[in-house]
Design a protein around this motif. Structure first.
Motif, PDB file in Angstrom:
ATOM      1  N   GLN A 157       1.185  -1.621   0.155  1.00 25.32           N
ATOM      2  CA  GLN A 157      -0.535  -0.044  -0.032  1.00 25.32           C
ATOM      3  C   GLN A 157       0.925   0.990  -0.092  1.00 25.32           C
ATOM      4  N   VAL A 158       0.855   2.540  -0.920  1.00 30.57           N
ATOM      5  CA  VAL A 158       1.386   3.473  -1.512  1.00 30.57           C
ATOM      6  C   VAL A 158       0.682   4.824  -1.110  1.00 30.57           C
ATOM      7  N   MET A 159       0.894   5.457  -0.511  1.00 29.75           N
ATOM      8  CA  MET A 159      -0.492   7.274  -0.713  1.00 29.75           C
ATOM      9  C   MET A 159       0.464   7.829  -1.707  1.00 29.75           C
ATOM     10  N   LEU A 160      -0.820   8.132  -2.563  1.00 32.30           N
ATOM     11  CA  LEU A 160      -1.068   8.483  -4.183  1.00 32.30           C
ATOM     12  C   LEU A 160      -0.093   9.613  -4.079  1.00 32.30           C
ATOM     13  N   ALA A 161      -0.225  11.077  -3.037  1.00 30.09           N
ATOM     14  CA  ALA A 161       0.250  11.569  -3.199  1.00 30.09           C
ATOM     15  C   ALA A 161       1.662  11.911  -2.409  1.00 30.09           C
ATOM     16  N   SER A 162       2.345  10.509  -1.803  1.00 30.73           N
ATOM     17  CA  SER A 162       3.938  10.349  -1.934  1.00 30.73           C
ATOM     18  C   SER A 162       4.409   9.800  -3.010  1.00 30.73           C
ATOM     19  N   VAL A 163       3.875   9.261  -4.467  1.00 25.79           N
ATOM     20  CA  VAL A 163       4.145   8.735  -5.263  1.00 25.79           C
ATOM     21  C   VAL A 163       4.166   9.991  -6.475  1.00 25.79           C
ATOM     22  N   LEU A 164       3.594  10.658  -6.078  1.00 24.85           N
ATOM     23  CA  LEU A 164       3.128  12.164  -7.551  1.00 24.85           C
ATOM     24  C   LEU A 164       3.787  13.341  -6.494  1.00 24.85           C
ATOM     25  N   GLU A 165       4.371  13.153  -5.673  1.00 24.81           N
ATOM     26  CA  GLU A 165       5.787  14.041  -4.628  1.00 24.81           C
ATOM     27  C   GLU A 165       6.674  13.634  -5.991  1.00 24.81           C
ATOM     28  N   ARG A 166       6.975  12.456  -6.083  1.00 20.33           N
ATOM     29  CA  ARG A 166       7.950  11.473  -5.801  1.00 20.33           C
ATOM     30  C   ARG A 166       8.582  12.140  -7.527  1.00 20.33           C
ATOM     31  N   ALA A 167       7.301  11.236  -8.866  1.00 24.11           N
ATOM     32  CA  ALA A 167       7.132  11.617  -9.704  1.00 24.11           C
ATOM     33  C   ALA A 167       7.284  13.182 -10.064  1.00 24.11           C
ATOM     34  N   VAL A 168       7.123  14.230  -9.550  1.00 28.21           N
ATOM     35  CA  VAL A 168       7.227  15.174  -9.772  1.00 28.21           C
ATOM     36  C   VAL A 168       9.282  15.516  -9.541  1.00 28.21           C
ATOM     37  N   GLU A 169       9.162  15.013  -7.970  1.00 25.65           N
ATOM     38  CA  GLU A 169      11.365  15.115  -7.997  1.00 25.65           C
ATOM     39  C   GLU A 169      11.706  14.768  -9.637  1.00 25.65           C
ATOM     40  N   ILE A 170      11.333  13.660  -9.589  1.00 21.45           N
ATOM     41  CA  ILE A 170      11.664  12.627 -10.944  1.00 21.45           C
ATOM     42  C   ILE A 170      12.037  14.371 -11.513  1.00 21.45           C
ATOM     43  N   ALA A 171      11.052  14.725 -12.872  1.00 20.44           N
ATOM     44  CA  ALA A 171      10.719  15.605 -12.972  1.00 20.44           C
ATOM     45  C   ALA A 171      11.024  17.216 -13.619  1.00 20.44           C
ATOM     46  N   ALA A 172      11.401  17.032 -11.678  1.00 23.98           N
ATOM     47  CA  ALA A 172      11.476  18.908 -11.683  1.00 23.98           C
ATOM     48  C   ALA A 172      12.679  19.388 -12.217  1.00 23.98           C
ATOM     49  N   PRO A 173      14.440  18.548 -12.419  1.00 25.11           N
ATOM     50  CA  PRO A 173      14.546  19.511 -12.989  1.00 25.11           C
ATOM     51  C   PRO A 173      14.356  19.410 -14.600  1.00 25.11           C
ATOM     52  N   LEU A 174      13.774  19.343 -15.359  1.00 22.71           N
ATOM     53  CA  LEU A 174      12.755  19.601 -17.063  1.00 22.71           C
ATOM     54  C   LEU A 174      11.822  20.642 -16.362  1.00 22.71           C
ATOM     55  N   LEU A 175      11.072  20.715 -15.887  1.00 22.05           N
ATOM     56  CA  LEU A 175      10.089  21.802 -15.258  1.00 22.05           C
ATOM     57  C   LEU A 175      11.033  22.949 -15.214  1.00 22.05           C
ATOM     58  N   SER A 176      12.199  23.266 -14.066  1.00 16.52           N
ATOM     59  CA  SER A 176      13.021  24.227 -13.589  1.00 16.52           C
ATOM     60  C   SER A 176      13.336  24.566 -15.126  1.00 16.52           C
ATOM     61  N   ARG A 177      14.153  24.003 -15.574  1.00 15.91           N
ATOM     62  CA  ARG A 177      14.632  24.391 -16.553  1.00 15.91           C
ATOM     63  C   ARG A 177      13.740  25.612 -17.998  1.00 15.91           C
ATOM     64  N   ASN A 178      13.090  24.657 -17.831  1.00 16.37           N
ATOM     65  CA  ASN A 178      11.748  25.315 -18.953  1.00 16.37           C
ATOM     66  C   ASN A 178      10.721  26.362 -18.342  1.00 16.37           C
ATOM     67  N   LYS A 179      10.995  27.051 -16.891  1.00 16.05           N
ATOM     68  CA  LYS A 179      10.382  27.697 -16.196  1.00 16.05           C
ATOM     69  C   LYS A 179       9.002  27.176 -16.800  1.00 16.05           C
ATOM     70  N   HIS A 180       8.270  26.013 -16.127  1.00 18.20           N
ATOM     71  CA  HIS A 180       7.335  25.179 -16.349  1.00 18.20           C
ATOM     72  C   HIS A 180       5.818  26.156 -15.215  1.00 18.20           C
ATOM     73  N   SER A 181       5.060  26.293 -15.462  1.00 19.10           N
ATOM     74  CA  SER A 181       4.016  26.339 -13.843  1.00 19.10           C
ATOM     75  C   SER A 181       3.357  24.937 -13.845  1.00 19.10           C
ATOM     76  N   TYR A 182       3.284  24.449 -12.249  1.00 22.23           N
ATOM     77  CA  TYR A 182       2.114  23.083 -12.735  1.00 22.23           C
ATOM     78  C   TYR A 182       1.519  23.180 -11.053  1.00 22.23           C
ATOM     79  N   HIS A 183       0.692  22.697 -11.966  1.00 18.57           N
ATOM     80  CA  HIS A 183       0.097  22.222 -10.327  1.00 18.57           C
ATOM     81  C   HIS A 183      -0.074  21.345 -10.009  1.00 18.57           C
ATOM     82  N   VAL A 184      -0.736  20.450  -8.729  1.00 18.20           N
ATOM     83  CA  VAL A 184      -0.500  18.927  -8.344  1.00 18.20           C
ATOM     84  C   VAL A 184      -1.676  18.874  -7.713  1.00 18.20           C
TER      85      VAL A 184
END
Length: 523
Positions: free
Chosen positions: A232-259
């Protein structure tokens, strides 16, 4: 006129019965060739065809192969010096006329084409009796088709096996130089003066590691050979880790994102692979959304399930590409202004992993320039009560009592990993080969060891077996390797390892495992 004789009918029925029996025997031959290389499969076929066809001669010619390797007479290979005369006699033989091959051997021959991909071979059989056209021809055509399909199947499977072996070796060779880079970056994080340089190295090394993982994952994930954890895993923790994976690309391209807030929604599956699913979708959105664009993760709770949609306002997907978007090596746009390239594997991996977790994934786009949405549906469960974790301070105090031996012939890896573990509070020692590891073990008496499997001379598997024989089950043995296939994990377990970590080894994951298995906790 008298009644017609029943003899022809009886003989006809007998021939048909024999033909059916022989066809069944032919069909069984393909199963005998499963798992064999093309040359091995060919030997099986040549050995069995004379009996299966009830013939005296089997002569098989394949494109690019000398005929002398594939001629059989009375179940035994034809002598090389007999082949010229044999081939000359067969070349002028009429289909319904016996061919005199030896003083006491007349053969009636038929031949058929052997399909081999886009090429053709030739299968000729000879009987020491007149041919029965309605049965012998059927058997010959079935045999020719069987030979072609069996050899072609063996060739394809052999190529697949070699590809998997190549990818495993490639992954090992690429991960070895990545390992010290990633570990060095983790050490640099403790020195603020090098922050900018560390971020550059970290971003690009992780990007390269991700490409390697995708390349190696695709054959295993799409064929279902990846072993998934079930917890069992909390969906919130899954999405938090997913954002960490994509964070460098999101930051470099100055994307705004909402979860969206996932609340207490809980899913069952492999936390790492679940994070990979949404990390891949976020990375894909970031790649095809221009700088300053918007990316959202929308959550829709359902009865017993949840929809998680990754939505962007980027380039969108043309209608003709939507149906193929989840196929391996397919990309919606390999040209245009896609911000980052890739291997076209991320979405194929997403599709397979979602299905392995009992869910589904769909893609929506109104067309070019109108963005895209990927909707993942996963089953949900009621969350279990939380279990209190030991305090970090207590863990650090416990680490001071734990001795860890790091063994790797790559001195950079050994030194950096040892330094990282020492920084986390462990006592550490190093060795660069199996013999030095055994010598160090006797003086250092470690509680745990991180062993490279590709050591020179005595490898990590044999070293683990030796350590188990000398010290029993008490020490914790951790395998560190660039080989990440399931068979490598099984082999490590059989050698006595407690854990199998893939290079570049995450210090965080290693410390977490040591905390769980080795570090003493107050009760």
């Amino acid at each position: 006129m008298g009644e017609p004789s029943s003899r022809p009918t009886t003989e006809h029925h007998a021939r048909l019965s024999h033909c059916i029996r022989d066809l069944a025997a032919l069909n069984a031959l393909s199963s005998m060739c499963i798992g064999r290389t093309p040359p091995e499969a060919l030997e099986v076929l040549l050995d069995a065809l004379p009996t299966a066809l009830g013939c005296e001669l089997v002569l098989l010619t394949l494109p690019g192969k000398p005929i002398k390797q594939h001629a059989m007479l009375r179940g035994a290979p034809v002598q090389v010096d007999a082949l010229p005369a044999l081939c000359a006699a067969l070349a002028v033989a009429e289909p319904d006329t016996p061919c005199q091959l030896e003083p006491n051997l007349l053969l009636w021959c038929h031949e058929a084409e052997v399909p081999l991909g886009g090429e053709r071979g030739r299968l000729l059989v000879g009987h020491s009796r007149p041919l029965q056209p309605e049965t012998d021809r059927v058997l010959l055509n079935a045999a020719a088709h069987l030979v072609g399909t069996t050899l072609e199947t063996a060739r394809v499977l052999e190529l697949a096996r070699r590809k998997d072996e190549f990818l495993a070796v490639l992954g090992h060779e690429l991960r070895n130089p990545l390992a010290p880079i990633v570990t060095a970056v983790e050490l640099l994080a403790r020195h603020p003066a090098a922050a900018r340089e560390r971020q550059v190295i970290h971003r690009h090394s992780r990007h390269l590691a991700r490409l390697v993982d995708d390349l190696l994952d695709i054959s295993r994930v799409t064929s279902g050979h990846v072993e998934l954890a079930s917890e069992q895993v909390m969906l919130a923790s899954v999405l938090e880790r997913a954002v960490e994976i994509a964070a460098p690309l999101l930051s470099r391209n100055k994307h705004s994102y909402h979860v969206d807030d996932a609340g207490q929604l809980t899913v069952v599956g492999d936390p790492v692979r679940l994070a990979q699913i949404f990390g891949n979708l976020l990375t894909n959105a970031a790649k095809f959304t221009p700088p300053g664009g918007k990316i959202e993760i929308l959550i829709e709770p359902l009865s017993g399930a949840v929809n998680v949609t990754v939505k962007d306002n980027g380039r969108g997907i043309a209608p003709d590409q939507l149906r193929r978007i989840f196929e391996p090596f397919v990309q919606a746009d390999r040209h245009g202004d896609a911000l980052r390239g890739g291997l076209g594997l991320g979405l194929a991996i997403v599709h397979s992993l979602v299905e392995r977790h009992g869910g589904s994934v769909e893609v929506f786009s109104a067309g070019r320039g109108l963005g895209a949405s990927f909707r993942v549906q996963l089953p949900t469960v009621a969350p279990r009560p939380k279990v209190a974790e030991p305090a970090l301070v207590a863990a650090r105090e416990g680490r001071a009592q734990v001795r860890v031996l790091v063994v790797d012939d790559n001195t950079d890896i050994a030194e950096l990993l040892s330094e990282s573990l020492a920084y986390e509070g462990f006592q550490t020692a190093m060795a660069y080969d199996a013999q030095k590891a055994l010598d160090t073990w006797r003086s250092f008496a470690p509680h745990a060891a991180v062993l490279d499997l590709g050591l020179p001379g005595t490898d990590g598997y044999e070293l683990a077996k030796t350590l188990r024989a000398e010290h029993g089950k008490s020490p914790t043995l951790i395998a560190a390797t660039g080989y990440a296939q399931q068979k490598d994990r099984v082999r490590a377990e059989q050698a006595g390892f407690d854990c199998h970590l893939v290079k570049p080894v995450s210090v965080h994951d290693l410390v977490a495992f040591l905390d769980e298995r080795v570090v003493p906790h107050e009760t």
